[in-house]
Design a protein around this motif. Sequence first.
Motif, mmCIF file in Angstrom:
data_model
loop_
_atom_site.group_PDB
_atom_site.id
_atom_site.type_symbol
_atom_site.label_atom_id
_atom_site.label_comp_id
_atom_site.label_asym_id
_atom_site.label_seq_id
_atom_site.Cartn_x
_atom_site.Cartn_y
_atom_site.Cartn_z
ATOM 1 N N GLU A 161 22.817 -9.983 6.951
ATOM 2 C CA GLU A 161 23.405 -9.611 5.670
ATOM 3 C C GLU A 161 22.943 -10.602 4.607
ATOM 4 O OE1 GLU A 161 27.878 -9.845 4.178
ATOM 5 O OE2 GLU A 161 27.609 -8.325 5.728
ATOM 6 N N LYS A 162 22.798 -10.123 3.378
ATOM 7 C CA LYS A 162 22.342 -10.976 2.280
ATOM 8 C C LYS A 162 23.100 -10.589 1.014
ATOM 9 C CE LYS A 162 17.955 -12.242 0.031
ATOM 10 N NZ LYS A 162 18.215 -13.653 0.090
ATOM 11 N N LYS A 163 23.469 -11.604 0.234
ATOM 12 C CA LYS A 163 24.079 -11.330 -1.064
ATOM 13 C C LYS A 163 23.016 -10.783 -2.000
ATOM 14 C CE LYS A 163 27.778 -14.623 -0.801
ATOM 15 N NZ LYS A 163 28.558 -15.652 -1.432
ATOM 16 N N LYS A 200 26.163 -6.938 -1.774
ATOM 17 C CA LYS A 200 25.469 -7.357 -0.561
ATOM 18 C C LYS A 200 24.687 -6.201 0.047
ATOM 19 C CE LYS A 200 29.774 -6.863 1.968
ATOM 20 N NZ LYS A 200 30.785 -7.515 2.778
#
Length: 158
Positions: free
Chosen positions: A18-20, A61
Amino acid sequence: MIFEPVTLEKDCWISGIEKKTSPDTLYEDLPVLSKEFAKIKPSIKNRIRPLTTCVATGKTKIFMGDFVERKDSNFASLSIKKGQLLVKVKVPFRFQAFLPAKVAGIRKEFYQHWLPDSGYVSSQWQDLEVYHYRRRYFRKSRKMVMELWFLLENKKED
């Protein structure tokens, strides 16, 4: 295009990364996330066969992962519970080069025309690109089938 809400028939677990992000940086963040996911993908345990991968987009996200039989605690996870309201749209395409335009057209139709008058709102994850990979029996290749999953919640009355 007809969008038909259905409920998910069983729990789904997805393990990945997961990535912002933000609407301004989403298209720069996706290739970065994809490269990071490619590094960890072979280490994900309990993947469901045939392989199914998803890219989930939220307001702040993004998530990329493989559907698994049970959550792998070594990675970020996304779970979608049985009974979740969603619209599944198969995305037919012949050439992968045309896929982004096809997906953009479906998203536009869904978000701008169908959703506002539907009585629903998007859930935390606005939509998932779900890629099903199938082995072709007559060729030594894989066929990819894509769906868009639009996760919904009932609109709250003011």
